[in-house]
Design a protein around this motif. Structure first.
Motif, PDB file in Angstrom:
ATOM      1  N   ARG A  56       6.469 -17.525  59.330  1.00  0.00           N
ATOM      2  CA  ARG A  56       6.390 -18.479  60.167  1.00  0.00           C
ATOM      3  C   ARG A  56       6.509 -18.227  61.478  1.00  0.00           C
ATOM      4  NH1 ARG A  56       9.794 -21.908  58.145  1.00  0.00           N
ATOM      5  NH2 ARG A  56      11.472 -21.804  59.708  1.00  0.00           N
ATOM      6  N   VAL A 104       2.279 -17.047  55.267  1.00  0.00           N
ATOM      7  CA  VAL A 104       2.558 -16.032  56.324  1.00  0.00           C
ATOM      8  C   VAL A 104       3.882 -16.463  56.867  1.00  0.00           C
ATOM      9  CG1 VAL A 104       1.761 -18.057  57.947  1.00  0.00           C
ATOM     10  CG2 VAL A 104       1.396 -15.811  58.881  1.00  0.00           C
ATOM     11  N   TRP A 152       1.447 -15.922  67.318  1.00  0.00           N
ATOM     12  CA  TRP A 152      -0.070 -15.681  67.596  1.00  0.00           C
ATOM     13  C   TRP A 152      -0.562 -16.731  68.864  1.00  0.00           C
ATOM     14  CZ3 TRP A 152      -1.305 -15.446  61.740  1.00  0.00           C
ATOM     15  CH2 TRP A 152      -0.956 -14.113  61.558  1.00  0.00           C
ATOM     16  N   ASP A 179       2.808  -9.592  57.286  1.00  0.00           N
ATOM     17  CA  ASP A 179       2.476 -10.943  58.118  1.00  0.00           C
ATOM     18  C   ASP A 179       2.131 -12.000  56.730  1.00  0.00           C
ATOM     19  OD1 ASP A 179       3.209 -10.031  60.732  1.00  0.00           O
ATOM     20  OD2 ASP A 179       1.225  -8.881  60.657  1.00  0.00           O
ATOM     21  N   LEU A 180       1.285 -11.389  56.063  1.00  0.00           N
ATOM     22  CA  LEU A 180       0.620 -12.392  55.011  1.00  0.00           C
ATOM     23  C   LEU A 180       0.497 -11.650  53.676  1.00  0.00           C
ATOM     24  CD1 LEU A 180      -2.496 -12.841  57.252  1.00  0.00           C
ATOM     25  CD2 LEU A 180      -1.229 -14.912  56.173  1.00  0.00           C
ATOM     26  N   HIS A 228      -7.352 -19.192  60.526  1.00  0.00           N
ATOM     27  CA  HIS A 228      -7.496 -20.389  59.651  1.00  0.00           C
ATOM     28  C   HIS A 228      -9.355 -20.288  59.136  1.00  0.00           C
ATOM     29  CE1 HIS A 228      -4.025 -22.788  59.567  1.00  0.00           C
ATOM     30  NE2 HIS A 228      -3.837 -22.356  60.743  1.00  0.00           N
ATOM     31  N   ARG A 250      -4.643 -17.916  65.864  1.00  0.00           N
ATOM     32  CA  ARG A 250      -4.542 -18.767  64.676  1.00  0.00           C
ATOM     33  C   ARG A 250      -5.688 -19.223  64.362  1.00  0.00           C
ATOM     34  NH1 ARG A 250       0.253 -20.218  67.972  1.00  0.00           N
ATOM     35  NH2 ARG A 250      -0.745 -22.119  68.474  1.00  0.00           N
ATOM     36  N   TYR A 279       3.342 -16.350  62.922  1.00  0.00           N
ATOM     37  CA  TYR A 279       2.199 -17.104  63.021  1.00  0.00           C
ATOM     38  C   TYR A 279       2.593 -17.998  64.180  1.00  0.00           C
ATOM     39  CZ  TYR A 279      -0.603 -21.250  62.506  1.00  0.00           C
ATOM     40  OH  TYR A 279      -1.655 -22.269  62.473  1.00  0.00           O
ATOM     41  N   ASP A 280       3.634 -18.473  64.638  1.00  0.00           N
ATOM     42  CA  ASP A 280       4.015 -19.378  65.789  1.00  0.00           C
ATOM     43  C   ASP A 280       3.731 -18.521  67.034  1.00  0.00           C
ATOM     44  OD1 ASP A 280       4.435 -21.409  64.135  1.00  0.00           O
ATOM     45  OD2 ASP A 280       6.561 -21.465  64.284  1.00  0.00           O
ATOM     46  N   LEU A 333      -0.826 -21.201  54.399  1.00  0.00           N
ATOM     47  CA  LEU A 333      -2.223 -21.330  55.218  1.00  0.00           C
ATOM     48  C   LEU A 333      -3.255 -21.859  54.138  1.00  0.00           C
ATOM     49  CD1 LEU A 333      -1.981 -18.588  57.633  1.00  0.00           C
ATOM     50  CD2 LEU A 333      -0.956 -20.749  57.993  1.00  0.00           C
ATOM     51  N   ILE A 362      -2.111  -7.795  62.256  1.00  0.00           N
ATOM     52  CA  ILE A 362      -2.065  -8.679  61.323  1.00  0.00           C
ATOM     53  C   ILE A 362      -2.144  -7.574  59.969  1.00  0.00           C
ATOM     54  CG2 ILE A 362      -2.993 -10.363  59.941  1.00  0.00           C
ATOM     55  CD1 ILE A 362      -3.947 -11.667  62.324  1.00  0.00           C
ATOM     56  N   ARG A 385       4.847 -20.265  56.339  1.00  0.00           N
ATOM     57  CA  ARG A 385       3.861 -21.332  56.506  1.00  0.00           C
ATOM     58  C   ARG A 385       2.908 -21.107  55.522  1.00  0.00           C
ATOM     59  NH1 ARG A 385       4.282 -24.777  60.502  1.00  0.00           N
ATOM     60  NH2 ARG A 385       5.507 -23.897  62.453  1.00  0.00           N
TER      61      ARG A 385
END
Length: 291
Positions: free
Chosen positions: A222, A220, A228, A64-65, A237, A233, A225-226, A120, A5, A118
């Motif tokens: 998308r 992130v 992971w 990623d983020l 969060h 996930r 994330y999907d 978060l 990540i 996305r």
């Protein structure tokens, strides 16, 4: 195999955002241990990027983020434009509550629909105030002719132009140099950036205008994330919930400590009366009403 990540930012170690990334990284490692490999790039400008490159780096999957001002996404996600209305948002705690509930959910859906991200979480990007090198500003007339650095946001530029400023869009990574060189006369930022970027050393006049409250979505990629695993996930969060609470606390604290720093440094800090602040709000009202 550990899930990699990569989290990028654009500010130094004293930043409320950079400190929050560190909270996130620790919290994520506590949850996932050897199952995660987190890589933090605190300031992409140190690698030769503009700060705004973060958006492309995350959407393309190179990172990623990231966190970033919602104002840079408002053209693609019009719902985010609500945060660009000057002299409208007055209570950060009420906004936090809304962002953590139905309003945040609606914005998350809008961001996912219009972009490759996305959202978060929503971080505090600060209560924004004016600073300048020329004179104290207590009324819109004092803004006349001053070149002000703005974010790359057409609505911001229209609002500041209505106050009499001459807006110039400049990437955050280039702001300190533009202030030091005199390329711009004024700028607007939270007090934490005013101090941590060293702007107060060149701008003796600070007006506590509180004209905008900034929101920085944590974005992130998308697809990443999907892909992971659900456990990753969930851990992300949970770690972001801890980081968001810490980040908002850092932002509130810096408003106090940085104001004290300005006073110690001898900056002239102008506190507007209600009538004075209303005069600024009235000057931009036609722009707000037309939005």
């Amino acid at each position: 195999m550990a899930t990699r990540i990569r989290f990028g930012g654009y500010q130094g170690p004293a930043s409320v955002h950079t400190r929050a990334i560190a909270v996130f990284a620790r919290a994520l490692e506590e949850r996932l241990g050897d199952d995660v490999a987190i890589e933090v790039t605190a300031n992409v400008a140190a690698q030769g990027h503009k700060a705004a490159d973060l958006l492309d780096l995350v959407e393309s999957g190179a990172l990623d983020l990231c966190y970033f001002s919602s104002s840079y996404l408002a053209a693609r996600v019009p719902a985010l434009g609500a945060f660009d209305l000057p002299f409208v948002i007055a209570e950060r705690e009420r906004l936090y509550a809304a962002l953590d509930a139905a309003l945040g959910a609606r914005l998350q859906a809008a961001i996912a629909e219009a972009t490759g991200y996305r959202a978060l979480a929503f971080w505090d990007n600060g209560i924004r105030h004016f600073s300048n090198r020329a004179r104290p500003i207590r009324e819109p007339a004092a803004c006349a002719g001053l070149r002000i650095r703005t974010q790359n946001n057409a609505f911001h530029q229209a609002a500041f132009r209505a106050l009499g400023f001459e807006p110039v869009a400049i990437d955050p990574s280039e702001l300190p140099g533009a202030v030091q060189s005199g390329r711009i006369d004024a700028q607007e930022n939270p007090l934490t950036n005013l101090v941590n970027f060293g702007i107060h050393e060149h701008h003796p006049y600070v007006t506590l205008s509180a004209h905008l409250f900034g929101v920085a979505p944590v974005l992130v990629n998308r697809a990443r994330y999907d892909a992971w695993p659900e456990a990753v996930r969930a851990a992300v969060h949970g770690a972001l919930a801890e980081a968001t609470a810490a980040q908002r606390g850092f932002a509130r604290e810096d408003d106090v400590t940085c104001l004290a720093r300005l006073e110690e440094a001898g900056n002239q800090v102008v506190e507007l009366s209600r009538a004075e602040r209303d005069a600024f709000a009235q000057a931009v009202a036609p722009i707000v009403d037309a939005e």
